[in-house]
Every structure is written in structure tokens, then in C-alpha cells.
Design a protein around this motif. Structure first.
Motif, PDB file in Angstrom:
ATOM      1  N   ASN A  92      76.276 -25.220 -17.081  1.00  0.00           N
ATOM      2  CA  ASN A  92      77.608 -25.799 -16.911  1.00  0.00           C
ATOM      3  C   ASN A  92      78.559 -25.288 -17.990  1.00  0.00           C
ATOM      4  OD1 ASN A  92      79.616 -27.561 -15.826  1.00  0.00           O
ATOM      5  ND2 ASN A  92      79.198 -28.999 -17.480  1.00  0.00           N
ATOM      6  N   SER A  93      78.113 -25.277 -19.238  1.00  0.00           N
ATOM      7  CA  SER A  93      78.978 -24.840 -20.345  1.00  0.00           C
ATOM      8  C   SER A  93      79.075 -23.324 -20.433  1.00  0.00           C
ATOM      9  CB  SER A  93      78.457 -25.389 -21.682  1.00  0.00           C
ATOM     10  OG  SER A  93      77.231 -24.763 -22.021  1.00  0.00           O
ATOM     11  N   GLY A  94      77.997 -22.630 -20.040  1.00  0.00           N
ATOM     12  CA  GLY A  94      77.974 -21.170 -20.140  1.00  0.00           C
ATOM     13  C   GLY A  94      77.854 -20.673 -21.558  1.00  0.00           C
ATOM     14  N   SER A  95      77.551 -21.574 -22.487  1.00  0.00           N
ATOM     15  CA  SER A  95      77.477 -21.160 -23.900  1.00  0.00           C
ATOM     16  C   SER A  95      76.280 -21.762 -24.620  1.00  0.00           C
ATOM     17  CB  SER A  95      78.776 -21.555 -24.623  1.00  0.00           C
ATOM     18  OG  SER A  95      78.996 -22.960 -24.517  1.00  0.00           O
ATOM     19  N   THR A  96      75.246 -22.093 -23.856  1.00  0.00           N
ATOM     20  CA  THR A  96      74.029 -22.642 -24.458  1.00  0.00           C
ATOM     21  C   THR A  96      73.321 -21.559 -25.266  1.00  0.00           C
ATOM     22  OG1 THR A  96      73.813 -24.046 -22.493  1.00  0.00           O
ATOM     23  CG2 THR A  96      71.921 -23.930 -23.969  1.00  0.00           C
ATOM     24  N   ASP A  97      72.870 -21.902 -26.478  1.00  0.00           N
ATOM     25  CA  ASP A  97      72.261 -20.912 -27.371  1.00  0.00           C
ATOM     26  C   ASP A  97      71.099 -20.170 -26.718  1.00  0.00           C
ATOM     27  OD1 ASP A  97      74.038 -21.466 -29.357  1.00  0.00           O
ATOM     28  OD2 ASP A  97      72.717 -22.853 -30.449  1.00  0.00           O
ATOM     29  N   GLU A  98      70.201 -20.915 -26.055  1.00  0.00           N
ATOM     30  CA  GLU A  98      69.019 -20.291 -25.460  1.00  0.00           C
ATOM     31  C   GLU A  98      69.407 -19.265 -24.400  1.00  0.00           C
ATOM     32  OE1 GLU A  98      67.816 -24.426 -26.800  1.00  0.00           O
ATOM     33  OE2 GLU A  98      69.536 -23.498 -25.820  1.00  0.00           O
ATOM     34  N   ILE A  99      70.445 -19.595 -23.621  1.00  0.00           N
ATOM     35  CA  ILE A  99      70.925 -18.671 -22.586  1.00  0.00           C
ATOM     36  C   ILE A  99      71.604 -17.466 -23.232  1.00  0.00           C
ATOM     37  CG2 ILE A  99      72.552 -18.380 -20.674  1.00  0.00           C
ATOM     38  CD1 ILE A  99      70.125 -20.013 -19.880  1.00  0.00           C
ATOM     39  N   ASN A 100      72.424 -17.733 -24.235  1.00  0.00           N
ATOM     40  CA  ASN A 100      73.150 -16.649 -24.903  1.00  0.00           C
ATOM     41  C   ASN A 100      72.208 -15.618 -25.530  1.00  0.00           C
ATOM     42  OD1 ASN A 100      75.464 -17.927 -24.182  1.00  0.00           O
ATOM     43  ND2 ASN A 100      76.040 -18.609 -26.234  1.00  0.00           N
ATOM     44  N   ARG A 101      71.068 -16.079 -26.062  1.00  0.00           N
ATOM     45  CA  ARG A 101      70.113 -15.162 -26.675  1.00  0.00           C
ATOM     46  C   ARG A 101      69.355 -14.352 -25.614  1.00  0.00           C
ATOM     47  NH1 ARG A 101      69.229 -19.549 -30.392  1.00  0.00           N
ATOM     48  NH2 ARG A 101      67.391 -20.223 -29.218  1.00  0.00           N
ATOM     49  N   LEU A 102      69.236 -14.909 -24.413  1.00  0.00           N
ATOM     50  CA  LEU A 102      68.501 -14.227 -23.349  1.00  0.00           C
ATOM     51  C   LEU A 102      69.335 -13.122 -22.699  1.00  0.00           C
ATOM     52  CD1 LEU A 102      65.903 -14.223 -21.564  1.00  0.00           C
ATOM     53  CD2 LEU A 102      67.083 -15.846 -20.060  1.00  0.00           C
ATOM     54  N   ILE A 103      70.645 -13.337 -22.604  1.00  0.00           N
ATOM     55  CA  ILE A 103      71.512 -12.414 -21.862  1.00  0.00           C
ATOM     56  C   ILE A 103      71.473 -10.974 -22.381  1.00  0.00           C
ATOM     57  CG2 ILE A 103      73.936 -11.897 -21.332  1.00  0.00           C
ATOM     58  CD1 ILE A 103      74.343 -14.900 -20.902  1.00  0.00           C
ATOM     59  N   LEU A 124      78.477 -16.665 -20.837  1.00  0.00           N
ATOM     60  CA  LEU A 124      77.715 -16.368 -19.616  1.00  0.00           C
ATOM     61  C   LEU A 124      78.624 -15.802 -18.538  1.00  0.00           C
ATOM     62  CD1 LEU A 124      75.276 -16.445 -17.713  1.00  0.00           C
ATOM     63  CD2 LEU A 124      75.745 -18.885 -17.337  1.00  0.00           C
ATOM     64  N   ALA A 125      79.752 -16.452 -18.316  1.00  0.00           N
ATOM     65  CA  ALA A 125      80.667 -16.012 -17.256  1.00  0.00           C
ATOM     66  C   ALA A 125      81.174 -14.591 -17.511  1.00  0.00           C
ATOM     67  CB  ALA A 125      81.842 -16.979 -17.153  1.00  0.00           C
ATOM     68  N   LYS A 126      81.476 -14.294 -18.754  1.00  0.00           N
ATOM     69  CA  LYS A 126      82.001 -12.965 -19.100  1.00  0.00           C
ATOM     70  C   LYS A 126      80.943 -11.868 -18.939  1.00  0.00           C
ATOM     71  CE  LYS A 126      85.515 -14.543 -22.392  1.00  0.00           C
ATOM     72  NZ  LYS A 126      85.917 -14.581 -23.834  1.00  0.00           N
ATOM     73  N   ASN A 127      79.688 -12.207 -19.122  1.00  0.00           N
ATOM     74  CA  ASN A 127      78.622 -11.204 -19.048  1.00  0.00           C
ATOM     75  C   ASN A 127      77.938 -11.143 -17.688  1.00  0.00           C
ATOM     76  OD1 ASN A 127      77.931  -9.862 -21.856  1.00  0.00           O
ATOM     77  ND2 ASN A 127      78.586 -11.966 -22.273  1.00  0.00           N
ATOM     78  N   ALA A 128      78.363 -11.990 -16.778  1.00  0.00           N
ATOM     79  CA  ALA A 128      77.760 -12.002 -15.442  1.00  0.00           C
ATOM     80  C   ALA A 128      78.406 -10.944 -14.552  1.00  0.00           C
ATOM     81  CB  ALA A 128      77.923 -13.376 -14.814  1.00  0.00           C
ATOM     82  N   ASP A 129      77.627 -10.386 -13.656  1.00  0.00           N
ATOM     83  CA  ASP A 129      78.170  -9.441 -12.664  1.00  0.00           C
ATOM     84  C   ASP A 129      78.896 -10.199 -11.566  1.00  0.00           C
ATOM     85  OD1 ASP A 129      76.879  -6.667 -13.407  1.00  0.00           O
ATOM     86  OD2 ASP A 129      75.319  -8.182 -13.673  1.00  0.00           O
ATOM     87  N   VAL A 130      78.446 -11.427 -11.316  1.00  0.00           N
ATOM     88  CA  VAL A 130      79.112 -12.302 -10.347  1.00  0.00           C
ATOM     89  C   VAL A 130      79.210 -13.693 -10.960  1.00  0.00           C
ATOM     90  CG1 VAL A 130      79.026 -13.352  -8.063  1.00  0.00           C
ATOM     91  CG2 VAL A 130      78.209 -11.007  -8.377  1.00  0.00           C
ATOM     92  N   PHE A 131      80.411 -14.225 -10.998  1.00  0.00           N
ATOM     93  CA  PHE A 131      80.631 -15.582 -11.507  1.00  0.00           C
ATOM     94  C   PHE A 131      80.968 -16.503 -10.342  1.00  0.00           C
ATOM     95  CE2 PHE A 131      83.960 -18.693 -12.670  1.00  0.00           C
ATOM     96  CZ  PHE A 131      83.209 -19.530 -13.481  1.00  0.00           C
ATOM     97  N   ILE A 132      80.152 -17.549 -10.147  1.00  0.00           N
ATOM     98  CA  ILE A 132      80.432 -18.554  -9.119  1.00  0.00           C
ATOM     99  C   ILE A 132      80.789 -19.850  -9.833  1.00  0.00           C
ATOM    100  CG2 ILE A 132      79.473 -19.914  -7.214  1.00  0.00           C
ATOM    101  CD1 ILE A 132      77.726 -17.565  -6.492  1.00  0.00           C
ATOM    102  N   ASP A 133      81.979 -20.308  -9.583  1.00  0.00           N
ATOM    103  CA  ASP A 133      82.518 -21.483 -10.266  1.00  0.00           C
ATOM    104  C   ASP A 133      81.911 -22.773  -9.705  1.00  0.00           C
ATOM    105  OD1 ASP A 133      84.005 -23.385 -11.543  1.00  0.00           O
ATOM    106  OD2 ASP A 133      85.925 -22.841 -10.643  1.00  0.00           O
ATOM    107  N   VAL A 134      81.129 -23.486 -10.522  1.00  0.00           N
ATOM    108  CA  VAL A 134      80.557 -24.765 -10.100  1.00  0.00           C
ATOM    109  C   VAL A 134      81.048 -25.885 -11.031  1.00  0.00           C
ATOM    110  CG1 VAL A 134      78.509 -23.832  -8.961  1.00  0.00           C
ATOM    111  CG2 VAL A 134      78.445 -24.257 -11.425  1.00  0.00           C
ATOM    112  N   SER A 135      82.244 -25.707 -11.545  1.00  0.00           N
ATOM    113  CA  SER A 135      82.802 -26.705 -12.455  1.00  0.00           C
ATOM    114  C   SER A 135      83.110 -28.008 -11.713  1.00  0.00           C
ATOM    115  CB  SER A 135      84.076 -26.171 -13.110  1.00  0.00           C
ATOM    116  OG  SER A 135      85.059 -25.900 -12.122  1.00  0.00           O
TER     117      SER A 135
END
Length: 313
Positions: A92-103, A124-135
């Protein structure tokens, strides 16, 4: 906050996604359809639970997928990823540490990323090839931050992706059944009449000229509560059930023959029909058994309602 308010907020969160089924959604569908490897779904915390469910739904609808915990991924599990795979990351936030380290590791492998994310400007959104908004406008909790509406929205979008892909692949009921062999769903879609029917020496069968004494002996011996009646050419011409015997009980049935009390034009089914179809015919006509016939109208088996019930349908 009342339960009604919670459901209203979560319902509105799902409905708001309809307007977001745009080119990004279509692009995500194409990426998944063209993926030569597996779809790897990842997320942390509550989003991780949703990711696991989406991976399971994708797999069960014909798209090989599995869940990767981002922390475990950074401690060796990333080794199970191949260059032909595709990532779906939920946050949801796109800025979780665990996700950011994996990208960065995913990017180094040149693997495409689809982000189901609530923040357009996030890492996450900036580094994704496709961003789908689920806000979502707000979470369904009095504090405004417990993952509720956001996880519901992500789950619904994941389901939308899975079903859209299923439709594009043209997955048939039989193919779907092959993916679910263990449960009642698989049994309904895979179990055929031929798997359950009585055949060979188990089939109660008499000629229409057979004396009633022998008819009763055949029915008693085979224990199916019925017997098939055939003509001189071995073709099906009727059926005698326990009910037929009771209806003619007041008569001196021992002076009668099988053809005298049989019910003509009995209900039949073919061996390749699904067992669930046989059950529906039995329920529709309030009968307990069906004669299984071949193309030449000759009996090759009998399926009884007890056989279907025992199979778990």
C-alpha cells in the motif's frame, strides 16, 4: 466505527477500482500472459498474506505462480528466481524497507515488475514496469492506519487480474478440474459415470420374457434395487425397480414376465458423462439409478445415487 461502516468503506474501496482498469491493467495482463516462467507474488505483513492468496488464485486458474517472502528472498530464496519469471509486488505504501531492499536485486536480473500499490510516487511505483493504483480514501478502522480497505482493494484487483487472464487463456472446465483433483470441485469436474458405474457381472439384467421369479432373484442378487430389461437383440427396452414390484404386488406377479411390469423408455446416460450430470438427472426425475448405454442402445453399466454420494458429490 460500526460493522456496517466497515463494510461500506471496504465496499467503496473495491468499487473505486473499476475506474482504474485502464491501459496499465491491460499491460499487466499482457506481461503475465507472455511470461515464460512463473509469476512471483511478494508482499510484507498483511500485504504478504494477500500476495499469498493471489499467487494461489493465479496457480489454480492456469498461471504458475508462488509467493516469495521479501525477507527470505534477501536471505537466499531469491535463488529460486529465473530470468523468465515475472514479479507482482503488493504494497500500500510502496516504501516498505523489506520491499525496497528486494527491488534492486530484481532489477539486476532484468525481471519485469507489476506493482499493486497505493502510492503513485513511491519507490515501488517508480521502479515498477507497470503500476496499478489500488489506493483507498481511508482504512476501515477508527485509527485510520490498520490495513483493512487497502488489503481488500489489493485482493480484489488481484482477483480481477487472475480472472481476466483465465478468460484470455480460454481455460476450460476440464482443464480447471485437472488443477483441482483433490477437492469436491475437482470431483465435480473430473469424475465421470464410467468411474463409478457397476459393470460386467454386477449389472442386473433380464430379458422381457424372463419369469418374474427369476427377475426377483436377479434384483436380489445384484442389490441395486432395479434390473435392466432387454429384448431379444440385447437392446434396452425397460427397467424394473423395487417400486414397480410394490405397485404390482397385489397381482399374482409370478404368472407375469419382466416385460409385463417394466417401465418403458428408462432414463439413460453415456459412460463419458460427468457423474454430477447423472446426479442432476436423478434429482430432476426423482429416481435412484441410471442405465449406462453405448451408441447401440445396449446396457454397459448402471450408476446408482449411492455411488455418487459415496464419491463425495
Amino acid at each position: 466505527m460500526t460493522p456496517k461502516e466497515v463494510l461500506k468503506i471496504e465496499g467503496e474501496a473495491i468499487l473505486s477500482l473499476i475506474e482504474r482498469l485502464d491501459r496499465s491493467f491491460d499491460k499487466a495482463i499482457k506481461l503475465i500472459l507472455n511470461c515464460k516462467g512463473r509469476v512471483i507474488v511478494s508482499g510484507i505483513g498483511k500485504s504478504g498474506i494477500i500476495a499469498g492468496k493471489i499467487a494461489s488464485t493465479l496457480s489454480s486458474t492456469g498461471t504458475p505462480a508462488f509467493f516469495l517472502h521479501p525477507t527470505e528472498g534477501m536471505h537466499g530464496d531469491i535463488g529460486m528466481i529465473t530470468k523468465d519469471d515475472l514479479f507482482v509486488i503488493i504494497s500500500n505504501s510502496g516504501s516498505t524497507d523489506e520491499i525496497n531492499r528486494l527491488i534492486p536485486s530484481i532489477k539486476r536480473l532484468k525481471i519485469k515488475i507489476i506493482a499493486l500499490c497505493g502510492k503513485k510516487g513511491s519507490f515501488l511505483a517508480k521502479n515498477a514496469d507497470v503500476f496499478i493504483d489500488v489506493s483507498v480514501k481511508k482504512e476501515a478502522c477508527p485509527f485510520g492506519f490498520i490495513p483493512t480497505a487497502s488489503t481488500t482493494a489489493a485482493l480484489a484487483m488481484g482477483d480481477a487480474l487472475a480472472i481476466a487472464i483465465l478468460e484470455k487463456r480460454g481455460l476450460t472446465e476440464d482443464e480447471f478440474g485437472l488443477l483441482h483433483p483433490g477437492g469436491s470441485l475437482g470431483r465435480k469436474l473430473l469424475l465421470k459415470v464410467s468411474h463409478l458405474m457397476h459393470k460386467g457381472g454386477e449389472i442386473p439384467i433380464v430379458n422381457k420374457d424372463t419369469p418374474m421369479k427369476e427377475v426377483i432373484i436377479e434384483m436380489t442378487k445384484k442389490r441395486l434395487g432395479m434390473t435392466i430389461v432387454v429384448d431379444a437383440f440385447k437392446k434396452i427396452c425397460g427397467i424394473i425397480t423395487d417400486g414397480d414390484l410394490r405397485r404390482h404386488f397385489k397381482k399374482n406377479i409370478f404368472f407375469l414376465k419382466g416385460g409385463d411390469i417394466m417401465t418403458k423408455n428408462p432414463k439413460t446416460i453415456e459412460r463419458d458423462a460427468l457423474a454430477i450430470e447423472a446426479l442432476k438427472v436423478m434429482e430432476d426425475f426423482s429416481i435412484t439409478s441410471l442405465i449406462v448405454k453405448n451408441k447401440k442402445d445396449k446396457a454397459i453399466g448402471v450408476i446408482h445415487i449411492h455411488d455418487i454420494i459415496k464419491a463425495g458429490l
